[in-house]
Write a protein that holds these residues in place. Sequence first.
Motif, short mmCIF file in Angstrom:
data_model
loop_
_atom_site.label_atom_id
_atom_site.label_comp_id
_atom_site.label_asym_id
_atom_site.label_seq_id
_atom_site.Cartn_x
_atom_site.Cartn_y
_atom_site.Cartn_z
N LYS A 103 1.01 -1.37 -0.26
CA LYS A 103 -0.34 0.10 -0.01
C LYS A 103 1.13 1.43 -0.37
N SER A 104 -0.01 2.16 -0.85
CA SER A 104 1.17 3.32 -0.13
C SER A 104 0.72 3.97 0.44
N LYS A 105 1.75 4.81 1.32
CA LYS A 105 2.22 5.91 2.30
C LYS A 105 0.62 6.76 2.38
N PRO A 106 -0.02 6.82 3.38
CA PRO A 106 -0.78 8.03 3.67
C PRO A 106 -0.57 9.53 3.48
N LYS A 107 -1.77 9.85 2.98
CA LYS A 107 -1.34 11.23 2.56
C LYS A 107 -1.35 12.01 3.55
N GLU A 108 -0.30 12.29 4.02
CA GLU A 108 -0.71 13.56 5.13
C GLU A 108 -1.43 14.93 5.19
N PRO A 109 -2.43 15.00 6.23
CA PRO A 109 -3.37 16.30 6.32
C PRO A 109 -2.78 17.07 6.14
N THR A 110 -2.95 18.04 5.81
CA THR A 110 -2.36 20.03 5.79
C THR A 110 -2.17 20.07 7.18
N LYS A 111 -1.34 20.84 7.46
CA LYS A 111 -0.69 21.78 8.29
C LYS A 111 -1.77 22.17 8.96
N ALA A 112 -2.39 22.96 10.17
CA ALA A 112 -2.91 23.76 10.73
C ALA A 112 -1.99 25.24 10.99
N ILE A 113 -2.68 25.78 10.90
CA ILE A 113 -2.15 27.59 10.27
C ILE A 113 -2.64 28.46 11.07
#
Length: 496
Positions: free
Chosen positions: A199-209
């Motif tokens: 399986k491909s690596k999980p997509k990291e969520p966008t960081k909170a800004i």
Amino acid sequence: MSYIVQPDVVKYACTCGILKPISNLYFCRHCLEIRCSFCVCHEADSHYCGKCAENLPSSEARLKKNRCGNCFDCPSCHQQLTTRAANVGPKNGEDTKATPRKVFYLLCLLCRWSSRDVGIPDQSAVSGGWPERENVYANRLQEIQDMYKGIVLSDKQQKLEKDKKKQRRYMSFTDRTGITASMLRKRVGLPDVPHPLLKSKPKEPTKAIATEDVEPFLEDLLTQPVNLSLITTMEQRLVQPELQPTTVDKLFPIHKHLSVKRSQRCRSCEHNVSKPEYNPNSIKFKIQLFAYYHIPEVRLITVEPLRAGKVSELLIKFINPTQHQTTVTILPYKVQDDLTLEECKSEIAQQPEEKQSIPVASSQPSSLIHSSLSRQPSITIKPRSVTVPIAASIEVPNNTFILPPRDDAAEYDDSGDTHNIQDDPKLVVWRKSNKAVIRLKIIPESDSKIGDEVVVGFIMQHVYVNTITTVDNKEPQKYEHKIKVFLKLGGLVGNE
């Protein structure tokens, strides 16, 4: 005489040293010990809704976040919402002779909150279809959950690969030389195709800004009076953490929490002491080893006024709940005494030396008791002493008294049958059926002050008949079981 259970007056000492009434204790027939709610392992057997009695497996209940999909609670007072029906006439432009149709809405019978108060449209069916507010942060929360699930899976995969490398053997020429299928495809010039199991690596969520833009301060908060009836309370906001409504017009129905039927398992021998039925409509138990059905119950009848250093008379009642006759002996209790497990369980029946040990009965074969199927290893729980301030001493009688077995029909017999038992009149004052009232003499400590709570303790030794049969012993076994009992007799009064 008082026939009311006295949970705050008479308490029994658990193995862990906690004092509780007999109605809150369990009795394990396998290890012959009293267990409280802290001495047992709690296990969830099934999940169900207390309103519609829908039974859900644990996996489905986890997906639904332990909430029922059809039942709702009031967001204002947190009571159950009921479905009410109403008749609606024809709309404008429709035939006035048409029969009125029936619609349904949610109503709280306690605070009179209604789904119409917040603009939820009425439904044409009872079963539901009620609209729900969507969480604006649902997508981000799902991304974070997927990221952490991917991290857990990758860690497991790496651990499995390390274990495989340790046990790996060269089964082909490519494994021995280190040439893999991916390297061969690259040499030939074909595009690399990833393995379908990888399986491909999980997509990291966008960081909170962080942002400097904040909502403007409303001047109406300083100029206009605050109407508390339109503002939600802290409890109402915390019940809905994903929305946290600030005003009453944003309160939406809450899905009802699922209830759990749980079983209790002894930590020492891993046998169940309480197991309910799987059916949510049933209130019966498959296993109910409550101490109330195995240990003689002690009730306080009367006590003379307590004065420091003077003898007072105490009348207490003993009730035998079992179907076997038992003999009760009152032993003195001392704070310095620390009863061991061997002292608490001594066998009466005369057996050969190779059978002198206390048999631990089991409903399973002996080959399965110590198998790998056990849920957790047995824990040896050592009895602990009870630290209770004893403010009076008790004169222990030398004689014992007998409690006949329980007979439900004898409750309605007024003949006063005493089973022809020869009792000591100085000890036994009254008896009927499986009950007996005895007289004890207590002496409060001379240095006690007026108004101090007087607590007296003694050890009740009774003969327990264990009906669980084992491979070695097919007949019921008798044991002398000791229990620490403590009585609160009230405050100390002054001398006459």
